[in-house]
Motif scaffolding. Structure first.
Motif, PDB file in Angstrom:
ATOM      1  N   HIS A  22      -6.029  -0.756   6.188  1.00  0.00           N
ATOM      2  CA  HIS A  22      -4.714  -0.405   6.731  1.00  0.00           C
ATOM      3  C   HIS A  22      -4.760   1.076   7.081  1.00  0.00           C
ATOM      4  N   MET A  28     -11.309  -2.338   2.735  1.00  0.00           N
ATOM      5  CA  MET A  28     -11.412  -3.644   2.071  1.00  0.00           C
ATOM      6  C   MET A  28     -12.611  -4.365   2.672  1.00  0.00           C
ATOM      7  N   PRO A  45      -4.182  -8.144  -8.916  1.00  0.00           N
ATOM      8  CA  PRO A  45      -3.104  -7.187  -9.140  1.00  0.00           C
ATOM      9  C   PRO A  45      -2.319  -6.897  -7.865  1.00  0.00           C
ATOM     10  N   SER A  46      -1.110  -6.390  -8.051  1.00  0.00           N
ATOM     11  CA  SER A  46      -0.284  -5.981  -6.921  1.00  0.00           C
ATOM     12  C   SER A  46      -1.021  -4.896  -6.121  1.00  0.00           C
ATOM     13  N   GLY A  47      -1.048  -5.066  -4.802  1.00  0.00           N
ATOM     14  CA  GLY A  47      -1.709  -4.073  -3.949  1.00  0.00           C
ATOM     15  C   GLY A  47      -3.208  -4.274  -3.815  1.00  0.00           C
ATOM     16  N   SER A  48      -3.740  -5.360  -4.398  1.00  0.00           N
ATOM     17  CA  SER A  48      -5.204  -5.550  -4.364  1.00  0.00           C
ATOM     18  C   SER A  48      -5.693  -6.069  -3.010  1.00  0.00           C
ATOM     19  N   GLY A  49      -4.783  -6.632  -2.201  1.00  0.00           N
ATOM     20  CA  GLY A  49      -5.201  -7.079  -0.868  1.00  0.00           C
ATOM     21  C   GLY A  49      -5.045  -8.572  -0.623  1.00  0.00           C
ATOM     22  N   LYS A  50      -4.296  -9.270  -1.473  1.00  0.00           N
ATOM     23  CA  LYS A  50      -4.157 -10.723  -1.328  1.00  0.00           C
ATOM     24  C   LYS A  50      -3.450 -11.088  -0.024  1.00  0.00           C
ATOM     25  N   SER A  51      -2.308 -10.422   0.235  1.00  0.00           N
ATOM     26  CA  SER A  51      -1.576 -10.721   1.483  1.00  0.00           C
ATOM     27  C   SER A  51      -2.408 -10.321   2.697  1.00  0.00           C
ATOM     28  N   THR A  52      -3.141  -9.229   2.568  1.00  0.00           N
ATOM     29  CA  THR A  52      -3.990  -8.784   3.681  1.00  0.00           C
ATOM     30  C   THR A  52      -5.051  -9.842   3.980  1.00  0.00           C
ATOM     31  N   GLU A 167       2.771 -16.432  -1.955  1.00  0.00           N
ATOM     32  CA  GLU A 167       3.778 -16.483  -3.026  1.00  0.00           C
ATOM     33  C   GLU A 167       5.010 -17.271  -2.590  1.00  0.00           C
ATOM     34  N   HIS A 200       0.923 -15.215  -8.438  1.00  0.00           N
ATOM     35  CA  HIS A 200       0.720 -14.316  -9.573  1.00  0.00           C
ATOM     36  C   HIS A 200       0.645 -15.084 -10.875  1.00  0.00           C
TER      37      HIS A 200
HETATM   38  N1  ATP Z   1       1.052  -2.602   7.116  1.00  0.00           N
HETATM   39  C1  ATP Z   1       0.484  -1.824   6.204  1.00  0.00           C
HETATM   40  N2  ATP Z   1       0.216  -0.524   6.464  1.00  0.00           N
HETATM   41  C2  ATP Z   1      -0.388   0.279   5.559  1.00  0.00           C
HETATM   42  N3  ATP Z   1      -0.764  -0.145   4.335  1.00  0.00           N
HETATM   43  C3  ATP Z   1      -0.513  -1.428   4.004  1.00  0.00           C
HETATM   44  C4  ATP Z   1       0.124  -2.325   4.913  1.00  0.00           C
HETATM   45  N4  ATP Z   1       0.231  -3.529   4.306  1.00  0.00           N
HETATM   46  C5  ATP Z   1      -0.302  -3.392   3.075  1.00  0.00           C
HETATM   47  N5  ATP Z   1      -0.754  -2.138   2.893  1.00  0.00           N
HETATM   48  C6  ATP Z   1      -1.417  -1.610   1.686  1.00  0.00           C
HETATM   49  O1  ATP Z   1      -2.619  -2.347   1.516  1.00  0.00           O
HETATM   50  C7  ATP Z   1      -2.842  -2.632   0.130  1.00  0.00           C
HETATM   51  C8  ATP Z   1      -2.937  -4.145  -0.067  1.00  0.00           C
HETATM   52  O2  ATP Z   1      -1.664  -4.727   0.238  1.00  0.00           O
HETATM   53  P1  ATP Z   1      -1.400  -6.282   0.117  1.00  0.00           P
HETATM   54  O3  ATP Z   1       0.005  -6.524   0.548  1.00  0.00           O
HETATM   55  O4  ATP Z   1      -2.486  -7.001   0.788  1.00  0.00           O
HETATM   56  O5  ATP Z   1      -1.548  -6.481  -1.468  1.00  0.00           O
HETATM   57  P2  ATP Z   1      -1.173  -7.732  -2.383  1.00  0.00           P
HETATM   58  O6  ATP Z   1      -2.354  -7.940  -3.284  1.00  0.00           O
HETATM   59  O7  ATP Z   1      -0.732  -8.861  -1.568  1.00  0.00           O
HETATM   60  O8  ATP Z   1       0.032  -7.138  -3.251  1.00  0.00           O
HETATM   61  P3  ATP Z   1       1.331  -7.851  -3.933  1.00  0.00           P
HETATM   62  O9  ATP Z   1       0.800  -8.712  -5.034  1.00  0.00           O
HETATM   63  O10 ATP Z   1       2.112  -6.679  -4.464  1.00  0.00           O
HETATM   64  O11 ATP Z   1       2.047  -8.606  -2.854  1.00  0.00           O
HETATM   65  C9  ATP Z   1      -1.693  -1.983  -0.623  1.00  0.00           C
HETATM   66  O12 ATP Z   1      -2.135  -0.729  -1.072  1.00  0.00           O
HETATM   67  C10 ATP Z   1      -0.615  -1.834   0.427  1.00  0.00           C
HETATM   68  O13 ATP Z   1       0.207  -0.720   0.151  1.00  0.00           O
END
Ligand code: ATP
Length: 249
Positions: A22, A28, A45-52, A167, A200
């Motif tokens: 990002h 990643m 964990p939160s922010g680990s990149g799952k949604s990405t 989720e 989660h």
């Molecule tokens: N559009 C974006 N621009 C910049 N950074 C982003 C963007 N989307 C996500 N991030 C960052 O990328 C990292 C991974 O985010 P992601 O949403 O993939 O995590 P996650 O594991 O799904 O978290 P959660 O469990 O909290 O939903 C985080 O540090 C987040 O702040």
């Protein structure tokens, strides 16, 4: 919306050294192979990149390097609409001004020009998710669980081989969540869709997924049979995550 020959049962998903950052974020690098017709849970964990990770499969994000294959075809440079994928988010899956039948109908035709056959598919899908009697309701007239059932009905009429869930049931209470997972499991057994489900909750993963992938700091650190992953958690990160992450029911 036609499936472009992509309809039918599951297709394997492969992320082959998929690099992504990002803007201003840490790099990643995802390597993952999901079997056709498999249900894979993704935890971490939160922010680990799952949604990405899901966004890369869906095509909302484009890799800086590496390849994404679905059903053996390279989709790395295809836009989301041309990928054989459906996705359900935690909320906002529905158009507020359209009734339930129309929200599902969008899965057949984005312009809602529905043939008689399309309407039959919509009505069958609403029956399979237990909403046959609520076709004329607006989303605001439904419960949270019912709204997610509508989203599942739309997935059924789209008939794409891969379903991504971010989720999707997290805001529902435990009993309802179990019902939704059981419904998802039934629908998957019928369609043989490949399902990648971010959650989660280890109980969610144990309830329906064959394997679980553990994501940390933008990488898939561990992947294995779900019960084994939880009982043998090899990495300290996974052990810490499980210690802190269970909702303990
Ligand atoms: N559009 C974006 N621009 C910049 N950074 C982003 C963007 N989307 C996500 N991030 C960052 O990328 C990292 C991974 O985010 P992601 O949403 O993939 O995590 P996650 O594991 O799904 O978290 P959660 O469990 O909290 O939903 C985080 O540090 C987040 O702040």
């Amino acid at each position: 919306m036609t499936g472009g020959g992509n309809e039918g049962s599951g297709a394997g998903v492969v992320l082959d050294k998929v690099a992504f950052s990002h803007p201003g974020g840490a790099p990643m690098l995802f390597d993952l192979s999901v079997g056709a017709g498999e249900i894979l849970a993704v935890m971490g964990p939160s922010g680990s990149g799952k949604s990405t990770l899901l966004s890369l499969i869906a095509g909302f994000e484009t890799p800086a390097a590496g390849r994404i294959l679905i059903g053996g075809a390279d989709v790395t440079n295809l836009p989301p609409a041309r990928r054989p994928v459906s996705m359900i988010f935690q909320e906002n899956n529905l158009f507020a001004h359209l009734d339930v039948a129309a929200n599902v109908g969008l899965g057949r035709s984005p312009s809602l020009r529905l043939t008689r056959e399309d309407r039959e598919h919509v009505s069958e899908a609403l029956t399979s998710v237990g909403l046959a009697d609520k076709a004329r309701r607006l989303p605001r007239e439904l419960s949270g669980g019912e709204r997610q059932r509508v989203a599942l009905a739309r997935v059924l009429v789209r008939n794409r081989p891969v379903l991504l869930l971010d989720e999707a049931f997290a805001s529902l209470g435990p009993a309802l969540r179990d019902q939704m997972l059981d419904l998802l499991n039934d629908l998957q057994a019928k369609t043989r869709m490949t399902v990648v489900m971010v959650t989660h909750d280890p109980q969610d993963a144990l309830r329906i997924s064959g394997r679980t992938a553990f994501v940390e700091e933008g990488q898939v650190r561990e992947v294995g049979e779900t019960a084994a992953i939880f009982s043998q958690a090899r990495s300290g990160a996974l052990r810490r995550y499980l210690g802190a992450g269970s909702r303990g029911r």
